[in-house]
Design an enzyme around this catalytic site. Structure first.
Site, short mmCIF file in Angstrom:
data_model
loop_
_atom_site.label_atom_id
_atom_site.label_comp_id
_atom_site.label_asym_id
_atom_site.label_seq_id
_atom_site.Cartn_x
_atom_site.Cartn_y
_atom_site.Cartn_z
N GLY A 14 0.84 -1.21 0.00
CA GLY A 14 0.00 0.00 0.00
C GLY A 14 0.86 1.25 0.00
O GLY A 14 2.10 1.19 -0.03
N TYR A 15 0.20 2.41 0.06
CA TYR A 15 0.90 3.70 -0.08
C TYR A 15 1.92 3.90 1.03
O TYR A 15 3.13 4.02 0.78
CB TYR A 15 -0.15 4.80 -0.08
CG TYR A 15 0.35 6.21 -0.05
CD1 TYR A 15 -0.25 7.17 0.75
CD2 TYR A 15 1.43 6.62 -0.84
CE1 TYR A 15 0.19 8.48 0.78
CE2 TYR A 15 1.89 7.93 -0.84
CZ TYR A 15 1.25 8.86 -0.01
OH TYR A 15 1.70 10.17 0.02
N ASP A 62 -4.82 -12.69 3.09
CA ASP A 62 -5.65 -11.86 3.96
C ASP A 62 -5.42 -12.26 5.41
O ASP A 62 -5.21 -13.44 5.71
CB ASP A 62 -7.13 -12.09 3.58
CG ASP A 62 -8.04 -11.06 4.22
OD1 ASP A 62 -8.54 -10.18 3.50
OD2 ASP A 62 -8.20 -11.12 5.46
N LYS A 88 -9.75 1.96 4.52
CA LYS A 88 -9.50 3.27 5.11
C LYS A 88 -10.31 4.42 4.48
O LYS A 88 -9.94 5.59 4.60
CB LYS A 88 -8.02 3.59 5.03
CG LYS A 88 -7.50 3.69 3.61
CD LYS A 88 -6.16 4.38 3.60
CE LYS A 88 -5.74 4.73 2.19
NZ LYS A 88 -4.62 5.65 2.16
N SER A 128 -4.54 6.68 13.36
CA SER A 128 -4.86 7.86 12.56
C SER A 128 -5.32 9.00 13.45
O SER A 128 -5.91 8.77 14.50
CB SER A 128 -5.97 7.50 11.56
OG SER A 128 -6.54 8.65 11.00
N THR A 130 -7.72 10.55 13.07
CA THR A 130 -9.19 10.48 13.11
C THR A 130 -9.69 10.07 14.49
O THR A 130 -10.83 10.36 14.86
CB THR A 130 -9.71 9.52 12.01
OG1 THR A 130 -11.05 9.84 11.72
CG2 THR A 130 -9.58 8.07 12.38
N TYR A 152 -15.02 3.78 10.22
CA TYR A 152 -13.57 3.65 9.99
C TYR A 152 -12.81 4.16 11.22
O TYR A 152 -11.93 3.48 11.74
CB TYR A 152 -13.14 4.46 8.75
CG TYR A 152 -11.67 4.76 8.74
CD1 TYR A 152 -11.20 6.02 9.08
CD2 TYR A 152 -10.75 3.77 8.44
CE1 TYR A 152 -9.85 6.28 9.12
CE2 TYR A 152 -9.39 4.02 8.48
CZ TYR A 152 -8.94 5.29 8.83
OH TYR A 152 -7.60 5.55 8.88
N LYS A 156 -10.23 2.22 14.30
CA LYS A 156 -8.92 2.63 14.82
C LYS A 156 -8.97 2.77 16.35
O LYS A 156 -8.07 2.32 17.06
CB LYS A 156 -8.48 3.95 14.18
CG LYS A 156 -8.21 3.88 12.68
CD LYS A 156 -7.06 2.95 12.34
CE LYS A 156 -6.70 3.01 10.87
NZ LYS A 156 -5.62 2.06 10.50
N ASN A 201 -10.53 9.62 -2.95
CA ASN A 201 -11.25 10.26 -1.85
C ASN A 201 -10.44 11.46 -1.33
O ASN A 201 -10.99 12.46 -0.91
CB ASN A 201 -11.40 9.28 -0.67
CG ASN A 201 -12.37 8.16 -0.98
OD1 ASN A 201 -13.53 8.43 -1.28
ND2 ASN A 201 -11.91 6.92 -0.93
N ASP A 299 -16.59 16.23 7.62
CA ASP A 299 -15.36 17.02 7.67
C ASP A 299 -15.43 18.04 8.81
O ASP A 299 -16.51 18.53 9.12
CB ASP A 299 -15.16 17.78 6.35
CG ASP A 299 -14.52 16.91 5.29
OD1 ASP A 299 -14.08 15.80 5.63
OD2 ASP A 299 -14.46 17.34 4.13
C1 WQD Z 1 -8.36 16.88 3.21
C2 WQD Z 1 -9.04 18.23 3.01
C3 WQD Z 1 -11.40 18.04 2.58
C4 WQD Z 1 -10.94 16.03 -1.32
C5 WQD Z 1 -8.83 11.44 5.64
C6 WQD Z 1 -9.23 10.46 6.70
C7 WQD Z 1 -8.08 10.21 7.63
C8 WQD Z 1 -6.88 9.80 6.84
C9 WQD Z 1 -6.53 10.86 5.81
C10 WQD Z 1 -6.68 7.41 6.70
C11 WQD Z 1 -10.41 18.32 3.71
C12 WQD Z 1 -10.68 18.62 1.37
C13 WQD Z 1 -10.69 16.64 -0.09
C14 WQD Z 1 -11.52 16.79 -2.36
C15 WQD Z 1 -11.56 18.71 -0.93
N1 WQD Z 1 -7.11 8.56 6.19
N2 WQD Z 1 -11.00 17.96 0.08
N3 WQD Z 1 -11.82 18.11 -2.13
O1 WQD Z 1 -10.49 13.94 5.30
O2 WQD Z 1 -8.50 15.16 6.31
O3 WQD Z 1 -8.54 12.68 6.25
O4 WQD Z 1 -7.67 11.00 4.96
O5 WQD Z 1 -6.09 7.25 7.72
O6 WQD Z 1 -8.44 9.20 8.54
O7 WQD Z 1 -10.28 11.02 7.47
O8 WQD Z 1 -8.25 13.93 4.14
O9 WQD Z 1 -7.54 14.33 1.82
O10 WQD Z 1 -9.92 13.51 2.25
O11 WQD Z 1 -9.29 15.85 2.87
O12 WQD Z 1 -11.84 19.94 -0.75
O13 WQD Z 1 -11.78 16.29 -3.51
O14 WQD Z 1 -9.31 18.41 1.61
O15 WQD Z 1 -12.65 18.71 2.81
O16 WQD Z 1 -10.57 19.64 4.17
P1 WQD Z 1 -9.05 14.01 5.54
P2 WQD Z 1 -8.76 14.34 2.69
#
Ligand code: WQD
Length: 338
Positions: A14-15, A62, A88, A128, A130, A152, A156, A201, A299
């Site tokens: 993964g990443y 798995d 995730k 995370s 989160t 999710y 964690k 995402n 968010d």
């Molecule tokens: C970042 C900012 C969005 C996409 C998530 C998980 C977290 C971790 C990291 C796993 C926010 C904004 C995003 C887009 C946007 N994952 N945004 N347009 O939500 O902070 O964290 O990923 O561990 O657990 O919750 O990251 O990159 O999705 O968003 O405006 O198309 O970018 O609103 O402010 P997030 P994100």
């Protein structure tokens, strides 16, 4: 040169896992990867070996498959486990809670049963930010109460609790819980990076796909947050800084057997969506068209880390800035899309 130490990395193609494998191999550890390839590609294991100059051993499988787990632990003298494997996507977890609890929590329990059976004494867990939920003041500090705003996030929170309870029952098990903020960027070689299947995402992979013309524009999810420019603020950290934090955490467990510690891996700096978009264009010369859209459910306005504990106890801190994060993301994207 590290003594020959074999580390099992679950989710190692993964990443974040692949970047951590590179750092571990270059630090002299031997690496065994177990990955079910649900969100990564097998050839990443080869790329890791090319970049690191030493090949990992790869098992496809798995965590919930007892036979493959038994094979991994009986065929390799595992000294420590770094556990990344898990689903995730926050939004997906709201739609498919059982899949997330079954995959992330049950999978982790199966892994911990194997760790106990084979008397492995060190585990580093990929947690995370989160888990800080949406009610803690910022910057986030490790001792703050945990909660979640999605299934999710609850996986964690639950896994951190499971590790804490297991450590209470087995005090010689060393546990390091690493809470990530927002990892972006890629290894300077451009051979490994964040390459999600389907529509991204997360913000940075979305930006890079707009940059290469695969997506028409970036939707900015809300510009009415309580932040300087109204867009969401996050603590973006270079994935290589994050990977190096794992090697430091492993070193800490070797020096402090049977310890249980929690560390924030962040930069301590907040960056807004529009600041990142502009930093990306500055760093790469690529304009990113965007449109303000409604807020994304779940968010929050802003969060970033207090990373002083990791600095004091691990001797680790993030060193790479936004320009390197943006340039390396773009470099990977251009190479991956060639
Ligand atoms: C970042 C900012 C969005 C996409 C998530 C998980 C977290 C971790 C990291 C796993 C926010 C904004 C995003 C887009 C946007 N994952 N945004 N347009 O939500 O902070 O964290 O990923 O561990 O657990 O919750 O990251 O990159 O999705 O968003 O405006 O198309 O970018 O609103 O402010 P997030 P994100």
């Amino acid at each position: 040169m590290k003594k020959n130490r074999m580390v099992l990395v679950t989710g190692g193609t993964g990443y974040i896992g692949s970047h951590t494998c590179v750092v571990l191999l270059q630090a002299g550890y031997q690496v065994v990867i177990l990955d079910n390839l649900s969100n990564s590609k097998r050839e990443v294991a080869g790329a890791v070996g090319d970049v690191a100059g030493a090949a990992p051993v790869f098992y496809e499988g798995d965590l919930r498959d007892g036979a493959v787990l038994e094979r991994v632990f009986s065929e390799n003298d595992i000294f420590a486990v770094i556990h990344f494997a898990g689903m995730k996507a926050v939004g997906e977890s709201v739609r498919q809670p059982l899949a997330y609890y079954e995959n992330n929590v049950t999978g982790t329990i199966r892994l911990l049963e194997a760790i106990t059976r084979h008397e492995v004494k060190n585990i580093v867990f990929s947690s995370s930010a989160t888990v800080y939920g949406d009610r803690n003041p910022i910057p986030y500090v490790e001792g703050m109460p945990v909660s979640a705003t999605s299934p999710y996030g609850y996986t964690k929170v639950m896994i951190e609790q499971i590790l804490t309870d297991l450590h209470t029952a087995c005090p010689d098990l060393g546990v390091s819980i690493l809470r990530y903020f927002n990892p972006i960027g890629a290894h300077e070689s451009g051979r490994i990076g964040e390459n999600p299947n389907g529509i991204p995402n997360n913000l940075m992979p979305y930006i890079t796909q707009v940059g290469i013309g695969r997506l028409p524009f970036l939707g900015v999810f809300g510009d009415d947050y309580n932040t300087p420019d109204g867009t969401g603020v996050r603590d973006y950290i270079h994935v290589m800084d994050l990977a190096e934090g794992h090697e430091k955490a492993l070193g800490y467990l070797e020096a402090h057997p049977g310890s249980l510690e929690i560390f924030n891996l962040g930069t301590g700096k907040g960056t807004s969506v529009l600041e990142l978009v502009h930093a990306f264009s500055e760093a790469t010369g690529v304009e990113i068209p965007y449109r303000i859209q409604p807020r994304r459910p779940g968010d929050i306005d802003a969060f970033y880390a207090d990373a002083s504990r990791a600095k004091a106890m691990l001797g680790w801190q993030a060193t790479r800035g936004l320009e390197e994060m943006c340039k390396s993301s773009w470099n990977f994207t251009c190479q991956a899309m060639k």
